[in-house]
Design an enzyme around this catalytic site. Structure first.
Site, PDB file in Angstrom:
ATOM      1  N   LYS A 418       1.006  -0.957  -0.366  1.00 53.09           N
ATOM      2  CA  LYS A 418       0.075  -0.208  -0.155  1.00 53.09           C
ATOM      3  C   LYS A 418       0.835   0.943  -0.156  1.00 53.09           C
ATOM      4  CE  LYS A 418      -3.952  -2.117   2.802  1.00 53.09           C
ATOM      5  NZ  LYS A 418      -4.769  -1.626   3.656  1.00 53.09           N
ATOM      6  N   VAL A 424      -1.293  -2.198  -4.636  1.00 53.22           N
ATOM      7  CA  VAL A 424      -0.725  -3.196  -5.605  1.00 53.22           C
ATOM      8  C   VAL A 424      -1.685  -4.874  -5.120  1.00 53.22           C
ATOM      9  CG1 VAL A 424       0.897  -4.430  -6.538  1.00 53.22           C
ATOM     10  CG2 VAL A 424       1.013  -1.985  -6.092  1.00 53.22           C
ATOM     11  N   LYS A 438      -1.512  -3.236 -10.369  1.00 48.95           N
ATOM     12  CA  LYS A 438      -1.340  -1.165 -10.036  1.00 48.95           C
ATOM     13  C   LYS A 438      -2.498  -0.681  -9.789  1.00 48.95           C
ATOM     14  CE  LYS A 438       1.991   1.437  -9.700  1.00 48.95           C
ATOM     15  NZ  LYS A 438       3.546   2.642 -10.571  1.00 48.95           N
ATOM     16  N   ASP A 534      13.369   7.144  -8.840  1.00 49.26           N
ATOM     17  CA  ASP A 534      13.185   6.613  -7.552  1.00 49.26           C
ATOM     18  C   ASP A 534      13.673   5.126  -7.295  1.00 49.26           C
ATOM     19  OD1 ASP A 534      12.138   6.791  -4.976  1.00 49.26           O
ATOM     20  OD2 ASP A 534      10.169   5.900  -5.292  1.00 49.26           O
TER      21      ASP A 534
END
Length: 704
Positions: A418, A424, A438, A534
């Site tokens: 979460k 997901v 997702k 990321d």
């Protein structure tokens, strides 16, 4: 015989991405060696060569002008042949043959040579310990270590216009149909793509590649156990040359690139030829009827020219523009007028159709408009494929009902993770396949923005596909859901910090290498290129076999970090340069990857308030500065007898986490050269095409 010659990189071991080629420079025609393997000894620096051909650790060629033979490397040219002029030359693994200029008969030299037939030939081509020649009447004659029990294909006239050999097989272009026919001791060669016509073919140990005659793109066939069939798509070539497990060639575009594929690299790569202009083709006094003269660079003699093969019109295409002196042939579909005959009748037919269309269209437009707005109020169109064009044709569309059933109506027990951007879920499709589903990032206050972001993310994910990525399987446009491959081993972060037993050293190095290859693909080979922004251990997932897959690269790449004033990157992984320029680049991904590598090596978190130095990169740098290398390594694992490879990995991570981005390596440099290298012995005798992995450096680690 060409201006590029590929050598065999070794048996039975090859390194990932090994290649070893010689090319001729434009204008000077001097040979230059390029590659990652051992350079053949004695590359002539002051000789001009007409053409070259390579074998196992050697290259032979014909001198420009005299066309006398010359060789260097692991082969000996008989002194009796040094002053004989030859028209063409070709080399196999351990020997070469050439056709004499005076009587068109063949001389051979090297290892495992057999007496050649005493007759004239127009071309010669070599495989492993055998030779084949094409006679003037189009017949193929072979001699050497090749089974006589293997028949030539019984198709067409039985005569050929071209001959190509490689490995243990032969291919020829049939004279009447121009089809390519292959035969030999390896059955995989018989599956040559008969739907194409080829202008030239080159053969490796267990594969062949050919340049299509219509668009000059490359098609390969045979075994694919080291990815030697993965030729670049939508790229035209002027010449190609195969080594044992790889192929390289010159592109036909304006950049004149050298591209290679195979050698256990899943993607092709570009050879660095900065400052070098390669000769696209052999210099000749005049171009053949089916060739045109290129204006790209030239030959030592002003009377010679470089000629390229004209395109061939195939299928329903006809010649629109003929092959000229300096221009290629243009092919295309026949015009409509040529099939209608009379232009006046065509105009009358057009006027009649126009009248009918105008008469009927008014009412139809009113009905269609009403139906369209009624339909759009009920539900949105569920065919996003009309909006987003995919590079991959295997992206699936799922209905809302299918995904509700797959997730047991999105029950809590199916939740994998979460986050603020959505949950997901684990899903089980009707065919039994496990998937991860997702939710796309939504903006409650701006439905239009949510729609556009979903389309952009889907468009980007649909174009990316690599074995080291978590790849997109499909989508649901109504509920804004994306369906991905399921990774049963969870995140790398979980496996480093919470799961037991801990990952061993070999697994950690392999995971780092695979993550680097995934990021290299995003930076270099994805179109358009993707900056992850990321990279962290929780965004690297592990499949059932503990292979690493980079995830969550789609949405991150679409965010405008400068415009929003916020960054996606997690603290501890953030590029130090972001604070000054407020911009994340490819080198920002390199920094974050360096932190992940430090996590794998140390078992420490990126930020930990319990350490005397909270930042992981700074903490490791401090220990290394005090020569406390063993203190960096994860204390949960025993130190290997020879830890130097792990020390080198620590050095690499510190290179990646340097403060200035320009001082860091690229992901390609990390993936291709800096991580511990692996030796790949290929099981050549197995019909299953099995590839067995051994770790050259980590093998020491596995002794613990």
């Amino acid at each position: 015989m060409a201006t590029i010659g590929s050598m065999w990189t070794g048996y039975p071991y090859i390194d990932v991405g090994d290649y070893s080629i010689c090319v001729l420079q434009a204008n000077s025609l001097q040979p230059i060696y390029l590659g990652k393997f051992i350079s053949p000894v004695g590359v002539p620096k002051d000789k001009k060569l007409l053409a070259i051909s390579g074998g196992s650790g050697f290259v032979c060629g014909l001198l420009y002008g005299s066309q006398f033979p010359i060789c260097w490397g692991d082969i000996e040219l008989p002194q009796s042949l040094e002053n004989i002029s030859f028209t063409s030359l070709n080399c196999g693994r351990s020997h070469c043959c050439a056709i004499r200029s005076d009587d068109s008969k063949i001389n051979c030299w090297g290892i495992f040579i057999y007496k050649s037939p005493d007759q004239p030939f127009v071309s010669v081509s070599l495989g492993i310990d055998f030779s084949c020649g094409l006679t003037q009447d189009g017949n193929i004659t072979c001699w050497g270590h090749l089974s006589d029990a293997i028949p030539q294909p019984d198709r067409g006239t039985g005569t050929f216009v071209s001959l190509f050999a490689g490995g243990y097989s032969i291919c020829g272009i049939e004279s009447s149909t121009r089809d390519i026919l292959c035969w030999g001791e390896d059955a995989s060669y018989t599956y040559a793509p008969s739907v194409f016509q080829f202008s030239s073919v080159t053969g490796g140990r267990y594969h062949m590649c050919g340049i299509r005659a219509d668009n000059h793109q490359v098609v390969c066939w045979g075994q694919n156990n080291v990815y030697q069939l993965r030729a670049p798509k939508n790229v035209s070539f002027t010449a190609i040359s195969a080594g044992d497990f790889y192929t390289c060639g010159f592109t036909r575009d304006g950049r004149l690139r050298v591209l290679c594929w195979g050698g256990y690299k899943e993607e092709y790569w570009e050879v660095n030829i900065t400052g070098i202009h390669v000769s696209q083709a052999i210099c000749s006094s005049r171009c053949r009827k089916d060739q045109y003269q290129t204006s790209k660079y030239g030959c030592p003699s002003l009377t010679d020219r470089v000629c390229l093969d004209c395109s061939v019109c195939t299928g329903d295409d006809i010649e629109l523009v003929p092959c000229g002196i300096n221009t290629d042939r243009v092919c295309g579909k026949p015009s409509l007028a040529s099939h209608q005959g009379d232009i006046k009748n065509l105009r009358k037919l057009f006027l009649v159709l126009l009248y009918l269309i105008i008469t009927l269209s008014f009412g139809l437009i009113l009905m269609a408009t009403f139906s369209y707005f009624t339909y759009m109020k009920k539900r949105k169109l569920e065919t996003l494929a009309n909006i987003v064009s995919f590079s991959r044709s295997d992206i699936l569309y799922f209905s809302s009902a299918e995904l509700r059933e797959a997730t047991n109506n999105y029950s809590d027990e199916m939740v994998l993770s979460k986050s603020a951007s959505g949950n997901v879920y684990k899903g089980l499709l009707q065919n039994g396949q496990e998937v991860a589903i997702k939710q796309a990032k939504l903006f409650n206050s701006d439905e239009n923005r949510s729609e556009k972001m979903f389309e952009k993310e889907l468009h980007l994910l649909g174009r990316a596909h690599h074995s080291c990525l978590v790849n997109l399987i499909g989508y649901c446009e109504v509920d804004k859901l994306l369906v991905f491959e399921f990774m049963p081993r969870g995140t790398l972060s979980q496996n480093i910090y919470t799961k037991t037993p801990p990952l061993d050293w070999v697994s950690r190095i392999r995971i780092a290498e695979q993550a680097a290859r995934g990021l290299e693909y995003l930076h270099r080979y994805a179109s358009p290129s993707i900056i992850h922004r990321d990279v962290k251990s929780s965004n690297i997932l592990l499949d059932y076999n503990w292979n690493a897959h980079v995830s969550n690269f789609g949405l991150c790449s679409l965010e405008e970090t400068q415009a929003s004033g916020t960054t996606i990157t997690t603290p501890g992984y953030l590029d130090p340069e972001y604070g000054s320029c407020l911009r994340l680049t490819a080198k920002s991904d390199v920094y974050s990857f360096g932190v992940v590598l430090l996590e794998l090596l140390s078992g420490e978190k990126p930020i930990d308030s319990s350490r005397n130095i909270q930042d992981l990169a700074a903490w490791v740098l401090d220990l290394v500065g005090r020569d406390e290398w063993n203190s960096v390594l994860d204390q949960k694992l025993a130190l290997p007898p020879q830890p130097e490879p792990l020390y080198n990995a620590v050095k690499l991570s510190l290179e990646c986490t340097k403060v200035r981005g320009k001082d860091r390596p690229t992901m390609s440099e990390v993936a291709q050269s800096s991580l511990p290298r692996r030796r790949v012995p290929v099981d050549l005798g197995a019909a299953q095409h099995i590839v067995t992995w051994h770790e050259d450096v980590p093998s020491v680690i596995m002794q613990q």
